[in-house]
Write an enzyme that holds these catalytic residues in place. Structure first.
Site, PDB file in Angstrom:
ATOM      1  N   GLU A 134       0.809  -1.206   0.239  1.00  0.00           N
ATOM      2  CA  GLU A 134      -0.124  -0.115  -0.001  1.00  0.00           C
ATOM      3  C   GLU A 134       0.717   1.346  -0.284  1.00  0.00           C
ATOM      4  O   GLU A 134       1.805   0.394   1.160  1.00  0.00           O
ATOM      5  CB  GLU A 134      -0.840   0.176   0.725  1.00  0.00           C
ATOM      6  CG  GLU A 134      -1.787   1.228   0.986  1.00  0.00           C
ATOM      7  CD  GLU A 134      -2.807   1.211   2.579  1.00  0.00           C
ATOM      8  OE1 GLU A 134      -4.532   1.418   2.081  1.00  0.00           O
ATOM      9  OE2 GLU A 134      -2.448   0.408   3.578  1.00  0.00           O
ATOM     10  N   ALA A 267       1.034  -0.165  10.835  1.00  0.00           N
ATOM     11  CA  ALA A 267       0.600  -1.805  10.727  1.00  0.00           C
ATOM     12  C   ALA A 267      -0.531  -1.497   9.848  1.00  0.00           C
ATOM     13  O   ALA A 267      -0.762  -0.449   9.353  1.00  0.00           O
ATOM     14  CB  ALA A 267      -0.515  -1.659  11.672  1.00  0.00           C
ATOM     15  N   HIS A 302      -7.889  -2.137  15.378  1.00  0.00           N
ATOM     16  CA  HIS A 302      -7.547  -0.957  13.678  1.00  0.00           C
ATOM     17  C   HIS A 302      -7.667  -2.298  13.012  1.00  0.00           C
ATOM     18  O   HIS A 302      -9.160  -1.896  11.886  1.00  0.00           O
ATOM     19  CB  HIS A 302      -6.901  -0.466  13.941  1.00  0.00           C
ATOM     20  CG  HIS A 302      -6.746   0.551  12.990  1.00  0.00           C
ATOM     21  ND1 HIS A 302      -7.423   2.060  13.059  1.00  0.00           N
ATOM     22  CD2 HIS A 302      -6.737   0.600  11.214  1.00  0.00           C
ATOM     23  CE1 HIS A 302      -7.224   2.301  11.950  1.00  0.00           C
ATOM     24  NE2 HIS A 302      -6.857   1.770  10.751  1.00  0.00           N
ATOM     25  N   GLU A 303      -6.230  -2.686  12.437  1.00  0.00           N
ATOM     26  CA  GLU A 303      -6.491  -3.804  10.995  1.00  0.00           C
ATOM     27  C   GLU A 303      -7.158  -4.965  11.131  1.00  0.00           C
ATOM     28  O   GLU A 303      -7.484  -5.173  10.223  1.00  0.00           O
ATOM     29  CB  GLU A 303      -4.472  -4.162  12.067  1.00  0.00           C
ATOM     30  CG  GLU A 303      -3.614  -3.342  11.803  1.00  0.00           C
ATOM     31  CD  GLU A 303      -3.561  -2.008  10.695  1.00  0.00           C
ATOM     32  OE1 GLU A 303      -4.057  -2.438   9.538  1.00  0.00           O
ATOM     33  OE2 GLU A 303      -3.074  -0.808  10.930  1.00  0.00           O
TER      34      GLU A 303
END
Length: 856
Positions: A134, A267, A302-303
């Protein structure tokens, strides 16, 4: 992230982004990679099956040496367009085609693409190989249509110079090894930026969810085995929570969590193989502060929220990045609140996300949550943590409060069912939530989504009329464009409208309302909406009369809003200083967070080594003295969450204030643990080390701590050492420290920003750090210019500089870089930030210092 092509063409005008998916739509990739760690060379073969919609198609590639291209088994001519990262081909016919590309490339050293992570065990340097694709770095590993909408399935085969005991990880389970080649199961349909793999000498721990999903946590063997336990527990329970909350099963066989020694971001949500900085996945279960445990837990949650929101359903294009990040940012708190309710994690949201969003979003020129992307460099500039993450999460918290959890869950279930393994836009989400709630969610949220900034709601009483008005709030100069918002007012008075859409609202008979309610008027109860309130003197005095009787969020909000109004020069810090002592003995960690945020902001008004600075330190001592006596330095058995989170603030304040007793106590603790400094209690370890370096520092101590930093794999301990060493008052030591900035074996590039920020914010080191970054900008650009957080070096500078002289130097250095795509907005905003600070200090300094002296 600023990739090499952008870095090499800094002065050139860059064309708009070309969308390759319109002409060629891949459905499946066969990827074979032969990686030689010794030479850093990669030989690859990729077969792409897809639909050619045009005779002229393009496939992304970057820094790939293309040896052969075949289309449907026939060798094909091709062109390389470096300006668009494109491999261009001409098709003989449209429809289904197979493109085969043979190529060579190299491992990168930029923490992007396929790259080595370095670490040491017993002085022996080792490496593991990992990936980071990303936003658009998959093209550095294999030719692909590297756009979120270009979802496909992937077959991955990896060959490398394998050694006994090494592990190989990927998005999907490994199904066989033949002739040294590791083959993995075919993935589900997914975007290129979510492909991931890693291999090397790793250790792992495993668990299984109630529904049968295998959970694994992996790290290098530099870590103790028990450092994986906390992350494993949080990961397992998070997956179970999300399956229940989303009412949608986790769609893959496993969920691997991997700590990489070198990692640019915090992350990354690669589907099935989530990658992390070591500090955000591994921790010492016996000696880690509660604050750090909360941080690690929320990062993992979150991930894993992304495995559905971002991976299963992905934004169609990067302009809807918020669709991934804002939602995951909210859900991390929803999840951890359910898993660890005693932590009261929403208070952490109030203490961190809310002020970050409010501070950044008050600067003119800030991006909106939803941003159009026209230039390749702008993709990486989108990752503004305070806006796309924090403000976006606050925006969604507003929506959740309005529609309720039942409608939220029902809407999300329908959203996932309709768009699974596909792409969506923000409009698709609002449609699903609106249908589930029966509300026009888009109408309410659009003003927050599409407009930058936020309003200040002014509440005043005139002729017994309560008048509420909204106007955009700015810190510094701002161009008022007459923006209006749909504001959920959340008042404790029933007569106040639920949503304020007008510029002004008038409610008659305030005195009757006040007598009827029997308590002061308050707006934005719970601080869940993204605005601040400015009460007139009468209303504010009414609130402050018994301010410590309110709940912790209300007290935080009062201090937060007053601080922001002072930063915006709508009130003076001089009027806030006398209020601080009211909050000094609070047992709420949240209130102490807000209190010391205000106190920290007072430092800009004092010049180092002056009477005024001594007065400020005396104020810090006054605010913290009772709390330090109450809590002490050593944690007690069954201590409350509030006390655990408060202690670091108050002992830190005492050390800043040069409190003789605190200085002696910290020195005594250091001396008692000098042979094993990592064993110092984690929540006060930073304060103890800072005290030692500042008050008892020596080159011997400097060398000892630097060596500890090199040898340790404990991210929390390494961070404490960074805070300590950068606080030194010895120019010789600071010079020696800056010489280490470019030594990656001592300070990893991923950590450099923290070290630079520490020295820059140190009065004795400011000039040294400011000179270093101007002299070494090209080195910095070459080293971390491909990092999405590269621009935050500029942000860090803008947080510190505060004089006319420094403002002029900042402009002289950065204004020539305004033409650089991806830097323009940040430079303009940060210039405004410094300008507003310089002006604020000039106007308020004398009054603030007078007020500090008077309260002592």
């Amino acid at each position: 992230m600023y990739n090499e092509s952008i870095l090499m063409k800094r002065g050139e005008n860059m064309t708009e982004i070309a969308r390759f998916y319109d002409d060629f739509q891949p459905s499946h990739y066969d990827i074979y990679l032969d990686i030689d760690r010794g030479t850093k060379k990669i030989k690859g073969t990729t077969r792409i099956t897809g639909i050619a919609k045009s005779a002229n198609i393009a496939i992304h590639q970057k820094n790939l040496k293309i040896d052969l291209v075949e289309v449907n088994g026939e060798q094909s001519k091709f062109e390389i367009d470096t300006t668009k990262d494109a491999l261009r081909l001409t098709m003989d016919k449209l429809g289904k085609v197979e493109v085969k590309v043979e190529y060579e490339t190299k491992l990168t050293d930029s923490m992007m693409g396929i790259y080595p992570s370095y670490y040491e065990i017993d002085g022996v340097k080792k490496q593991i190989i990992g990936t980071q694709f990303e936003t658009n770095f998959a093209r550095q590993a294999f030719p692909c249509v590297d756009e979120p909408e270009a979802k496909a399935t992937f077959d991955l085969a990896l060959k490398y110079d394998e050694k006994p005991g090494e592990l190989t990880l990927a998005n999907m389970p490994e199904n066989r090894v033949e002739d040294g080649v590791h083959y993995f199961d075919t993935t589900v349909r997914m975007s290129t930026y979510l492909v991931a793999f890693a291999f090397g000498e790793l250790q792992g721990k495993y668990a299984e969810t109630k529904s049968g999903v295998k959970i694994g946590v992996f790290a290098t063997k530099a870590h103790k085995a028990n450092e994986l336990d906390f992350g494993l527990s949080i990961a397992k329970r998070s997956i179970e929570f999300y399956e229940d909350f989303y009412e949608t099963p986790y769609p893959l066989p496993h969920s691997w969590q991997l700590a990489l020694p070198d990692f640019s971001a915090g992350a990354m949500e690669n589907w099935g193989l989530v990658t992390y900085r070591e500090a955000y996945l591994t921790l010492d279960p016996d000696n880690t502060s509660l604050e750090m445990k909360q941080l690690v837990a929320t990062v993992i949650a979150h991930e894993l929220a992304h495995q559905w929101f971002g991976d299963l359903v992905t934004m169609k294009w990067w302009d809807d990045l918020w669709l991934n990040e804002s939602f995951a940012n909210m859900m991390e708190y929803v999840a951890i609140d359910a898993l660890e309710p005693e932590w009261r994690i929403w208070e952490t949201f109030q203490a961190s996300e809310s002020p970050a969003a409010l501070q950044r979003d008050a600067t003119d020129g800030v991006q909106s949550v939803h941003v159009q992307v026209k230039n390749p460099a702008e993709i990486d500039a989108l990752f503004d943590g305070a806006i796309v993450y924090a403000k976006g999460a606050r925006m969604l918290v507003m929506v959740r409060a309005l529609i309720g959890d039942d409608a939220l869950r029902a809407g999300l279930k329908n959203y996932f069912e309709e768009h699974q393994y596909d792409n969506a836009t923000g409009a698709d989400l609002w449609k699903a939530l609106g249908k589930a709630s029966g509300m026009d969610v888009l109408k309410i949220i659009n003003s927050w989504l599409e407009q930058p900034g936020y309003p200040v709601v002014t509440a005043k009483v005139e002729d017994d009329d309560l008048i509420l008005s909204q106007k955009q709030f700015f810190i510094g100069e701002g161009h008022d464009q007459g923006r209006q918002w749909q504001i959920p007012l959340n008042s404790n008075y029933d007569e106040i409208p639920t949503i304020m859409s007008e510029k002004e609202v008038k409610i008659a008979g305030y005195q009757n309302l006040r007598e009827k309610k029997g308590e002061p008027l308050r707006i934005n109860i719970g601080n869940s909406s993204h605005f601040i309130v400015k009460y007139d003197d009468t209303l504010l005095e009414d609130i402050l009369r018994d301010v410590t009787g309110y709940d912790s969020i209300t007290q935080l909000q009062i201090l937060q809003d007053l601080r922001l109004l002072a930063e915006g020069n709508q009130v003076s810090y001089e009027t806030i200083v006398p209020l601080l002592n009211k909050f000094a003995d609070s047992k709420y960690a949240l209130v102490n967070t807000a209190l010391y945020s205000v106190a920290r902001n007072l430092r800009k008004f004092v010049t180092p080594h002056t009477v005024e600075e001594q007065n400020l330190k005396a104020l810090y001592n006054k605010l913290s003295a009772h709390q330090v006596d109450r809590l002490g330095w050593i944690q007690r058995v069954n201590e409350s969450v509030d006390d655990q989170l408060t202690r670091p603030y108050v002992v830190g304040a005492a050390i800043y204030g040069n409190n003789k007793t605190a200085v002696a106590q910290a020195h005594e603790l250091f001396s008692a643990n000098k042979n094993q400094l990592s064993s110092l209690q984690a929540d006060v370890r930073a304060a103890i080390l800072i005290n030692e370096v500042k008050n008892f520092g020596s080159h011997e101590l400097f060398n000892k701590l630097l060596e500890e930093h090199r040898r340790s794999a404990d991210g929390s301990y390494k961070s404490d050492i960074c805070a300590a060493l950068t606080s030194s008052k010895d120019p010789a030591i600071l010079n020696e420290l800056i010489d280490k900035f470019e030594d990656a074996d001592t300070i990893k590039p991923q950590d450099l920003r923290a070290w630079f920020a520490g020295v820059l914010s140190n009065a004795e080191g400011e000039q040294l750090a400011w000179d270093w970054i101007r002299n070494e900008w090209q080195w910095l650009e070459d080293t971390v210019g491909g990092d999405m957080e590269f621009t935050t070096f500029i942000t860090v500078i803008a947080r510190v500089l505060r004089t006319e002289e420094r403002l002029a130097e900042f402009k002289e250095f950065f204004e020539p870089k305004l033409v650089v795509p991806g830097l323009t907005r940040e430079i303009k905003m940060d210039t405004s930030v410094i300008e507003s600070r310089v002006k604020l200090i000039a106007e308020q300094q004398n009054g603030v210092n007078k007020a500090i002296k008077e309260v002592l």
